[in-house]
Write an enzyme that holds these catalytic residues in place. Structure first.
Site, PDB file in Angstrom:
ATOM      1  N   HIS A   1       0.832  -1.627   0.161  1.00 43.62           N
ATOM      2  CA  HIS A   1      -0.060  -0.043  -0.206  1.00 43.62           C
ATOM      3  C   HIS A   1       0.640   1.399   0.313  1.00 43.62           C
ATOM      4  O   HIS A   1       1.888   2.021   1.007  1.00 43.62           O
ATOM      5  CB  HIS A   1      -1.073   0.353   1.266  1.00 43.62           C
ATOM      6  CG  HIS A   1      -1.942   1.127   1.067  1.00 43.62           C
ATOM      7  ND1 HIS A   1      -2.131   2.248   1.406  1.00 43.62           N
ATOM      8  CD2 HIS A   1      -3.436   0.514   0.709  1.00 43.62           C
ATOM      9  CE1 HIS A   1      -3.086   2.989   1.177  1.00 43.62           C
ATOM     10  NE2 HIS A   1      -4.081   2.101   0.799  1.00 43.62           N
TER      11      HIS A   1
ATOM     12  N   ASP B   1      -7.902  -5.410  -0.169  1.00 43.35           N
ATOM     13  CA  ASP B   1      -8.870  -6.050  -0.512  1.00 43.35           C
ATOM     14  C   ASP B   1      -8.090  -7.653  -0.828  1.00 43.35           C
ATOM     15  O   ASP B   1      -8.544  -8.220  -1.828  1.00 43.35           O
ATOM     16  CB  ASP B   1      -8.194  -5.369  -2.670  1.00 43.35           C
ATOM     17  CG  ASP B   1      -8.376  -4.180  -2.475  1.00 43.35           C
ATOM     18  OD1 ASP B   1      -9.795  -3.960  -2.803  1.00 43.35           O
ATOM     19  OD2 ASP B   1      -7.491  -3.269  -3.784  1.00 43.35           O
TER      20      ASP B   1
HETATM   21  N1  CMC Z   1       4.315  -7.686  -5.029  1.00 52.98           N
HETATM   22  C1  CMC Z   1       5.283  -7.773  -5.352  1.00 52.98           C
HETATM   23  N2  CMC Z   1       6.780  -6.148  -5.065  1.00 52.98           N
HETATM   24  C2  CMC Z   1       5.699  -5.271  -3.975  1.00 52.98           C
HETATM   25  C3  CMC Z   1       4.240  -5.112  -4.172  1.00 52.98           C
HETATM   26  C4  CMC Z   1       2.885  -5.988  -4.765  1.00 52.98           C
HETATM   27  N3  CMC Z   1       2.211  -6.215  -4.530  1.00 52.98           N
HETATM   28  N4  CMC Z   1       4.049  -4.164  -3.680  1.00 52.98           N
HETATM   29  C5  CMC Z   1       4.885  -3.193  -4.346  1.00 52.98           C
HETATM   30  N5  CMC Z   1       6.169  -4.203  -4.164  1.00 52.98           N
HETATM   31  C6  CMC Z   1       7.837  -3.461  -4.569  1.00 52.98           C
HETATM   32  C7  CMC Z   1       7.900  -3.003  -5.709  1.00 52.98           C
HETATM   33  O1  CMC Z   1       8.071  -4.012  -6.305  1.00 52.98           O
HETATM   34  C8  CMC Z   1       8.923  -1.758  -5.451  1.00 52.98           C
HETATM   35  O2  CMC Z   1       9.988  -1.877  -4.188  1.00 52.98           O
HETATM   36  P1  CMC Z   1      11.732  -1.948  -5.082  1.00 52.98           P
HETATM   37  O3  CMC Z   1      11.908  -1.506  -4.015  1.00 52.98           O
HETATM   38  O4  CMC Z   1      12.535  -3.029  -5.338  1.00 52.98           O
HETATM   39  O5  CMC Z   1      11.326  -0.744  -6.439  1.00 52.98           O
HETATM   40  C9  CMC Z   1       8.020  -2.043  -3.233  1.00 52.98           C
HETATM   41  O6  CMC Z   1       7.859  -3.044  -2.914  1.00 52.98           O
HETATM   42  C10 CMC Z   1       7.116   0.031  -3.120  1.00 52.98           C
HETATM   43  O7  CMC Z   1       5.940  -0.291  -4.553  1.00 52.98           O
HETATM   44  P2  CMC Z   1       6.043   0.542  -5.180  1.00 52.98           P
HETATM   45  O8  CMC Z   1       5.175   0.459  -6.033  1.00 52.98           O
HETATM   46  O9  CMC Z   1       7.480   2.309  -5.359  1.00 52.98           O
HETATM   47  O10 CMC Z   1       5.078   1.534  -4.041  1.00 52.98           O
HETATM   48  P3  CMC Z   1       4.206   2.540  -4.550  1.00 52.98           P
HETATM   49  O11 CMC Z   1       3.279   3.216  -3.289  1.00 52.98           O
HETATM   50  O12 CMC Z   1       3.956   3.258  -5.464  1.00 52.98           O
HETATM   51  O13 CMC Z   1       2.481   1.174  -4.847  1.00 52.98           O
HETATM   52  C11 CMC Z   1       0.846  -0.454  -4.833  1.00 52.98           C
HETATM   53  C12 CMC Z   1       1.529   0.935  -3.902  1.00 52.98           C
HETATM   54  C13 CMC Z   1      -0.611  -0.422  -4.095  1.00 52.98           C
HETATM   55  C14 CMC Z   1       0.468   0.234  -5.849  1.00 52.98           C
HETATM   56  C15 CMC Z   1       1.684  -1.350  -4.925  1.00 52.98           C
HETATM   57  O14 CMC Z   1       1.929  -1.776  -2.910  1.00 52.98           O
HETATM   58  C16 CMC Z   1       0.703  -3.256  -5.410  1.00 52.98           C
HETATM   59  O15 CMC Z   1       1.079  -2.650  -6.896  1.00 52.98           O
HETATM   60  N6  CMC Z   1       0.595  -3.826  -4.866  1.00 52.98           N
HETATM   61  C17 CMC Z   1      -0.233  -4.665  -5.481  1.00 52.98           C
HETATM   62  C18 CMC Z   1      -1.471  -3.814  -6.398  1.00 52.98           C
HETATM   63  C19 CMC Z   1      -2.360  -3.382  -4.787  1.00 52.98           C
HETATM   64  O16 CMC Z   1      -3.047  -4.823  -4.230  1.00 52.98           O
HETATM   65  N7  CMC Z   1      -3.677  -2.331  -4.787  1.00 52.98           N
HETATM   66  C20 CMC Z   1      -4.769  -2.043  -3.870  1.00 52.98           C
HETATM   67  C21 CMC Z   1      -3.745  -1.442  -3.227  1.00 52.98           C
HETATM   68  S1  CMC Z   1      -5.288  -1.196  -1.926  1.00 52.98           S
HETATM   69  C22 CMC Z   1      -6.882  -0.367  -2.595  1.00 52.98           C
HETATM   70  C23 CMC Z   1      -6.650   0.814  -2.518  1.00 52.98           C
HETATM   71  O17 CMC Z   1      -7.467   2.021  -2.005  1.00 52.98           O
HETATM   72  O18 CMC Z   1      -6.349   1.062  -3.693  1.00 52.98           O
END
Ligand code: CMC
Length: 428
Positions: free
Chosen positions: A307, A364
């Site tokens: 998240h 989710d």
């Molecule tokens: N699986 C594997 N690796 C992950 C995941 C995941 N679900 N989420 C984040 N990471 C890793 C990412 O690759 C990065 O690694 P590194 O630092 O080595 O590059 C690190 O963790 C930080 O991730 P980020 O993408 O920079 O974080 P963000 O804040 O931009 O993204 C997120 C947040 C929710 C989009 C992401 O965690 C994600 O894609 N999760 C899966 C989709 C999901 O479940 N979304 C629902 C969110 S909750 C409902 C809502 O309110 O939207």
């Protein structure tokens, strides 16, 4: 004396005020940064940018805390109802008995939609994703209520749009589903409560009696409460930014529905079930999927994990996990993907990759399992999220309007070609 920060650029010092929130969060107020210094800030994805001051929802991502108007989400989910929470979010206080009776009756009287909505619905192929249908029907209200386009509408006109939105949303949602499965639509039964009415519109078939199961209606009500607001996320920021151009409440929320649809936001609940099913069909080899999620050359991510704001357990996920267990037991449903989800969570939470990045299950991760047990099909999961988020979008739109916030318009750092002369096509 109030706090300030000093910024030094090329040896020259500039002072900026520090803003403190009621829960002791701090922000540097840079609203006159460009005027003073000629510089802007660069923060792709707004990871450190406060876009507004808001009194609606408080979230502490490090501690895993979520409050609506000061009330902890755990208490609201346990003791309140979705329509009461909607009132709280939109008007700032819990309603008195009289206020609630009026609120519920105002919404219930607005559940019918114009018959011409059916013509719009008929124009969609049955293969349409219900989120696309929902956002279109929601926006179509601007055509049926053109007075909503007036940016200077009086408060009672805005109130009418609010109760219409809450009243009609379940009707639009259920009709989008009926259209997709090729069944005739059901009209709202206003003798029922909000969630039971929706369930009857979804599942009643012509010529058959339909009794709403209270276990299902209560579980749905709790899920809607848990989704009702989540401060400045992608869809809510979209609603505020569209609304800041003085677009109507219906078009602003329709834009929010589209923003929610993406798999990184509300669309994740559908993706979680797809992922769990794939793992099941693949023989339940969880280690293989964990390795895929960690592999930077593989686009696969563990859906329902991680998240932007929570770096601890998402408190909603905790409640939903327990609710998923209870609902499946109450309904006597055995869903093999629940076990896969629980194992996946256990393994991920002890894996250094997830631990170091503070990746926990989000709202989710378990919600799709409950929706499935309630009989709601996968491509309706994000529609359920939208139904729940509606009061939050309304509250945030209203706050933006009441604060008279300026039009949202970020800046950029240009990284393209510098000035060059045009070359006629015959010379290229
Ligand atoms: N699986 C594997 N690796 C992950 C995941 C995941 N679900 N989420 C984040 N990471 C890793 C990412 O690759 C990065 O690694 P590194 O630092 O080595 O590059 C690190 O963790 C930080 O991730 P980020 O993408 O920079 O974080 P963000 O804040 O931009 O993204 C997120 C947040 C929710 C989009 C992401 O965690 C994600 O894609 N999760 C899966 C989709 C999901 O479940 N979304 C629902 C969110 S909750 C409902 C809502 O309110 O939207």
């Amino acid at each position: 004396m109030s706090k300030t920060v000093e910024l030094i650029i090329d040896g020259k010092s500039y002072t900026f005020p520090v803003v403190e929130g009621t829960e002791n969060e701090f922000a540097i107020d840079i609203s006159d940064l460009r005027d003073k210094t000629g510089y802007i800030t660069l923060d792709v994805g707004y990871k450190n940018t406060g876009a507004t001051k808001s009194a609606i929802t408080f979230l502490d991502g490090d501690k895993g805390v979520l409050h609506y108007r000061g009330y902890p989400i755990e208490e609201l989910a346990e003791r309140s109802s979705f329509l009461e929470v909607a009132y709280l979010l939109i008007f700032g206080e819990l309603p008195t008995k009289e206020q609630f009776t009026k609120w519920e009756s105002d919404i219930t009287r607005r559940t019918m939609v114009h018959e011409d909505i059916k013509k719009i619905l008929d124009g969609f192929p049955s293969t349409s994703h219900p989120m696309g249908v929902l956002s279109s029907l929601f926006c179509a209200q601007t055509a049926f209520y053109p007075e909503s386009l007036n940016p200077n509408r009086p408060a009672d006109g805005v109130y009418l749009s609010i109760i219409r939105s809450l009243g009609k949303m379940p009707t639009f949602a259920a009709w989008a589903y009926k259209h997709a499965v090729g069944h005739p639509v059901n009209y709202p039964d206003n003798k029922l409560d909000y969630c039971s009415r929706f369930l009857k519109m979804m599942f009643a078939l012509p010529g058959q009696d339909y009794e709403v199961n209270p276990v299902i209606a209560n579980a749905l009500d709790k899920l809607l409460i848990l989704h009702a607001d989540h401060e400045q996320n992608c869809s809510t920021s979209t609603v505020r930014i569209v609304g800041s151009s003085k677009a109507s409440i219906y078009s602003s929320i329709s834009a929010g529905i589209n923003a929610l649809w993406g798999p990184l936001h509300g669309g994740a609940n559908q993706e979680v079930i797809v992922m769990l099913e794939n793992i099941r069909k693949d023989g339940g080899n969880i280690d293989k999927w964990i390795a895929k999620a960690k592999d930077k050359n593989d686009p696969f991510r563990l859906m329902g994990f991680g998240h932007r704001v929570y770096k601890n357990f998402d408190p909603r996920a905790r409640i939903i996990k327990q609710a998923a267990d209870n609902v499946l037991k109450d309904l006597g449903v055995h869903d093999p993907v629940l076990e896969i989800a629980q194992k996946l969570e256990e393994i991920a939470l002890s894996d250094p990759y997830f631990v170091e990045r503070k990746l926990y299950p989000n709202v989710d991760f378990y919600s799709g399992i409950i929706y499935r047990a309630l009989g709601i099909p996968e491509d309706m999961f994000t529609v359920m999220f939208a139904m729940g988020r509606l009061p939050g979008w309304i509250a945030q739109w209203l706050e933006m309007r009441n604060n008279n916030e300026p039009i949202g318009r970020p800046r950029q750092i240009f990284s393209g070609k510098v000035t060059r002369p045009y070359v006629p096509i015959q010379n290229r």
